[in-house]
Design a protein around this motif. Sequence first.
Motif, PDB file in Angstrom:
ATOM      1  N   PHE A  30       0.821  -1.258   0.097  1.00 43.26           N
ATOM      2  CA  PHE A  30       0.008  -0.104   0.115  1.00 43.26           C
ATOM      3  C   PHE A  30       0.734   1.200   0.025  1.00 43.26           C
ATOM      4  N   VAL A  31       1.419   1.629  -1.070  1.00 41.71           N
ATOM      5  CA  VAL A  31       2.358   2.782  -1.100  1.00 41.71           C
ATOM      6  C   VAL A  31       1.464   3.473  -2.563  1.00 41.71           C
ATOM      7  N   TRP A  32       2.276   4.723  -2.712  1.00 45.48           N
ATOM      8  CA  TRP A  32       1.722   5.943  -3.642  1.00 45.48           C
ATOM      9  C   TRP A  32       1.723   5.178  -5.078  1.00 45.48           C
ATOM     10  N   TRP A  33       3.059   4.408  -5.403  1.00 44.26           N
ATOM     11  CA  TRP A  33       2.980   3.982  -6.518  1.00 44.26           C
ATOM     12  C   TRP A  33       2.222   2.744  -7.294  1.00 44.26           C
ATOM     13  N   SER A  34       1.824   2.068  -5.885  1.00 49.08           N
ATOM     14  CA  SER A  34       0.950   0.921  -6.472  1.00 49.08           C
ATOM     15  C   SER A  34      -0.511   1.428  -6.871  1.00 49.08           C
ATOM     16  N   TRP A  35      -0.901   2.497  -6.364  1.00 47.83           N
ATOM     17  CA  TRP A  35      -2.217   2.919  -6.638  1.00 47.83           C
ATOM     18  C   TRP A  35      -2.031   3.555  -8.105  1.00 47.83           C
ATOM     19  N   VAL A  36      -1.044   4.105  -8.495  1.00 40.84           N
ATOM     20  CA  VAL A  36      -1.002   4.575 -10.106  1.00 40.84           C
ATOM     21  C   VAL A  36      -0.949   3.178 -10.903  1.00 40.84           C
ATOM     22  N   LEU A  37      -0.326   2.068 -10.354  1.00 39.60           N
ATOM     23  CA  LEU A  37      -0.326   0.998 -11.083  1.00 39.60           C
ATOM     24  C   LEU A  37      -1.786   0.251 -10.932  1.00 39.60           C
ATOM     25  N   ILE A  38      -2.429   0.263  -9.896  1.00 31.22           N
ATOM     26  CA  ILE A  38      -3.846  -0.443 -10.055  1.00 31.22           C
ATOM     27  C   ILE A  38      -4.897   0.460 -10.935  1.00 31.22           C
ATOM     28  N   LEU A  39      -4.518   1.829 -10.775  1.00 29.63           N
ATOM     29  CA  LEU A  39      -5.501   2.814 -11.850  1.00 29.63           C
ATOM     30  C   LEU A  39      -5.389   2.122 -12.973  1.00 29.63           C
ATOM     31  N   ALA A  87      -4.011  -0.822 -14.239  1.00 28.62           N
ATOM     32  CA  ALA A  87      -4.327  -2.286 -14.187  1.00 28.62           C
ATOM     33  C   ALA A  87      -5.607  -2.652 -14.398  1.00 28.62           C
ATOM     34  N   GLU A  88      -6.443  -1.924 -13.105  1.00 27.34           N
ATOM     35  CA  GLU A  88      -7.850  -2.083 -13.169  1.00 27.34           C
ATOM     36  C   GLU A  88      -8.705  -1.560 -14.224  1.00 27.34           C
ATOM     37  N   ASP A  89      -8.214  -0.510 -15.226  1.00 29.76           N
ATOM     38  CA  ASP A  89      -8.922   0.184 -16.284  1.00 29.76           C
ATOM     39  C   ASP A  89      -8.858  -0.751 -17.436  1.00 29.76           C
ATOM     40  N   PHE A  90      -7.708  -1.340 -17.467  1.00 28.20           N
ATOM     41  CA  PHE A  90      -7.380  -2.250 -18.479  1.00 28.20           C
ATOM     42  C   PHE A  90      -8.165  -3.402 -18.388  1.00 28.20           C
ATOM     43  N   THR A  91      -8.505  -4.031 -17.192  1.00 32.93           N
ATOM     44  CA  THR A  91      -9.248  -5.187 -16.850  1.00 32.93           C
ATOM     45  C   THR A  91     -10.639  -4.697 -17.201  1.00 32.93           C
ATOM     46  N   PHE A 113      -2.317  -7.609  -6.003  1.00 27.19           N
ATOM     47  CA  PHE A 113      -2.873  -6.364  -5.341  1.00 27.19           C
ATOM     48  C   PHE A 113      -4.055  -6.856  -4.473  1.00 27.19           C
ATOM     49  N   HIS A 114      -3.908  -5.990  -3.284  1.00 28.66           N
ATOM     50  CA  HIS A 114      -4.755  -6.560  -2.168  1.00 28.66           C
ATOM     51  C   HIS A 114      -6.094  -6.239  -2.677  1.00 28.66           C
ATOM     52  N   PRO A 115      -7.193  -7.353  -2.207  1.00 29.76           N
ATOM     53  CA  PRO A 115      -8.409  -7.261  -2.641  1.00 29.76           C
ATOM     54  C   PRO A 115      -9.096  -5.823  -2.340  1.00 29.76           C
ATOM     55  N   VAL A 116      -8.480  -5.058  -1.158  1.00 31.31           N
ATOM     56  CA  VAL A 116      -9.099  -3.840  -0.778  1.00 31.31           C
ATOM     57  C   VAL A 116      -8.756  -2.659  -1.692  1.00 31.31           C
ATOM     58  N   MET A 117      -7.473  -2.836  -2.299  1.00 32.13           N
ATOM     59  CA  MET A 117      -7.091  -1.936  -3.233  1.00 32.13           C
ATOM     60  C   MET A 117      -7.784  -2.064  -4.711  1.00 32.13           C
ATOM     61  N   VAL A 118      -8.379  -3.461  -5.048  1.00 31.55           N
ATOM     62  CA  VAL A 118      -8.963  -3.602  -6.269  1.00 31.55           C
ATOM     63  C   VAL A 118     -10.463  -3.160  -6.132  1.00 31.55           C
ATOM     64  N   ALA A 139     -14.488   1.829 -22.808  1.00 31.34           N
ATOM     65  CA  ALA A 139     -13.306   2.449 -21.901  1.00 31.34           C
ATOM     66  C   ALA A 139     -13.994   2.609 -20.499  1.00 31.34           C
ATOM     67  N   GLY A 140     -13.405   2.547 -19.461  1.00 29.84           N
ATOM     68  CA  GLY A 140     -13.797   2.848 -18.310  1.00 29.84           C
ATOM     69  C   GLY A 140     -13.247   4.325 -17.849  1.00 29.84           C
ATOM     70  N   ILE A 141     -12.148   4.458 -17.535  1.00 31.89           N
ATOM     71  CA  ILE A 141     -11.608   6.007 -17.432  1.00 31.89           C
ATOM     72  C   ILE A 141     -10.895   6.349 -18.674  1.00 31.89           C
ATOM     73  N   PHE A 142      -9.908   5.505 -19.114  1.00 26.83           N
ATOM     74  CA  PHE A 142      -8.967   5.811 -20.455  1.00 26.83           C
ATOM     75  C   PHE A 142      -9.414   5.265 -21.525  1.00 26.83           C
ATOM     76  N   ILE A 143      -9.728   6.162 -22.564  1.00 32.94           N
ATOM     77  CA  ILE A 143      -9.984   5.908 -23.966  1.00 32.94           C
ATOM     78  C   ILE A 143      -8.871   5.041 -24.776  1.00 32.94           C
ATOM     79  N   ILE A 144      -7.709   5.227 -24.061  1.00 38.90           N
ATOM     80  CA  ILE A 144      -6.603   4.679 -24.854  1.00 38.90           C
ATOM     81  C   ILE A 144      -6.579   3.135 -25.318  1.00 38.90           C
ATOM     82  N   TRP A 145      -7.202   2.452 -24.530  1.00 39.42           N
ATOM     83  CA  TRP A 145      -7.285   0.797 -24.804  1.00 39.42           C
ATOM     84  C   TRP A 145      -8.305   0.702 -26.026  1.00 39.42           C
ATOM     85  N   ASP A 146      -9.179   1.612 -26.194  1.00 37.59           N
ATOM     86  CA  ASP A 146     -10.212   1.425 -27.571  1.00 37.59           C
ATOM     87  C   ASP A 146      -9.128   1.790 -28.580  1.00 37.59           C
ATOM     88  N   LYS A 147      -8.614   2.624 -28.639  1.00 39.85           N
ATOM     89  CA  LYS A 147      -7.554   3.273 -29.578  1.00 39.85           C
ATOM     90  C   LYS A 147      -6.543   2.098 -29.896  1.00 39.85           C
TER      91      LYS A 147
END
Length: 295
Positions: free
Chosen positions: A79-88, A90-94, A149-154, A206-214
């Motif tokens: 649970f550190v700042w960079w893991s929240w960037v990663l999950i942002l 990773a979760e959006d890709f999922t 990723f911890h379940p709470v983060m997800v 897309a969820g948050i980022f339209i980049i995946w559709d592109k």
Amino acid sequence: MQIPEIPNLIHFAIPFFIATVILEVILTISIKSKEYELKDASTSILMGLGNVFIGLFTKTIILGVFLFFYKFRFFTIPFVWWSWVLILFAEDFTYYWFHRISHESRFFWASHVVHHSSKKYNLSTALRQTWSGSFYTFAFWIPLILIGFHPVMVLVQISISLIYQYWIHTELIDKMPKWFEAIFNTPSHHRVHHATNPQYLDRNHAGIFIIWDKLFNTFEPEVEQPKYGLVKDIESYNPIKIAFAEWYLMFTDFLTSKTGIINKLKYFTKPPGWKHDGTGISSVDLRKEWEKKNR
């Protein structure tokens, strides 16, 4: 690793949802738009309340399943700042793949169709959520648990994604700045996703980022006025019918189709509208037909 207690963000966002729906109604009336219909908006809100109520029970199940798989994780992400960037990301890709498959496989469409069943497009439409999807669609996020990723983060990031997607359900915002439109999901991009115009079918997942559709060739810009709803509308304001109509039709096709078991099972895996005898027309077929004529 000590895991902080994090509340369900969706519950805290409910007053904001209500306030902004009321504000949008006022603004819509002031510009004499016809985008709000009392029965339609009421149905959407009832569907949303039902989803929240069911979520009180399914969240415990989901957390339990996630915690079980967390025991078998490959890594441990702290649970550190960079893991929240990663999950942002990773979760959006999922979410992108979950959302895309929810349009390409009837088994997942049976729950997702609820969100597309309104012929209107406004903030109340965002609240029109499934009553059945919470029981099985969480499986798409298990790989994130196995990664570490911890379940709470997800679960927190899933809530953040849903809250973000709320504001894009409106026609009152035309276009955002170009740089924003290039990176993020916006009202313009999501209007395309809810439209039944042939060129718009199954686009912009897309969820948050339209980049995946592109990146995966499912992006379509908003050009002509979107027409909202379903290729074949449910034609009802009854929340129960909206919640379960596609499940009923899917199992009816499975049980009554005069074909082998392999083709019967395809009624769960093929796109909505598919028929084993070739008589059905899916959204994929409609889009391909449009592309042949226009591109």
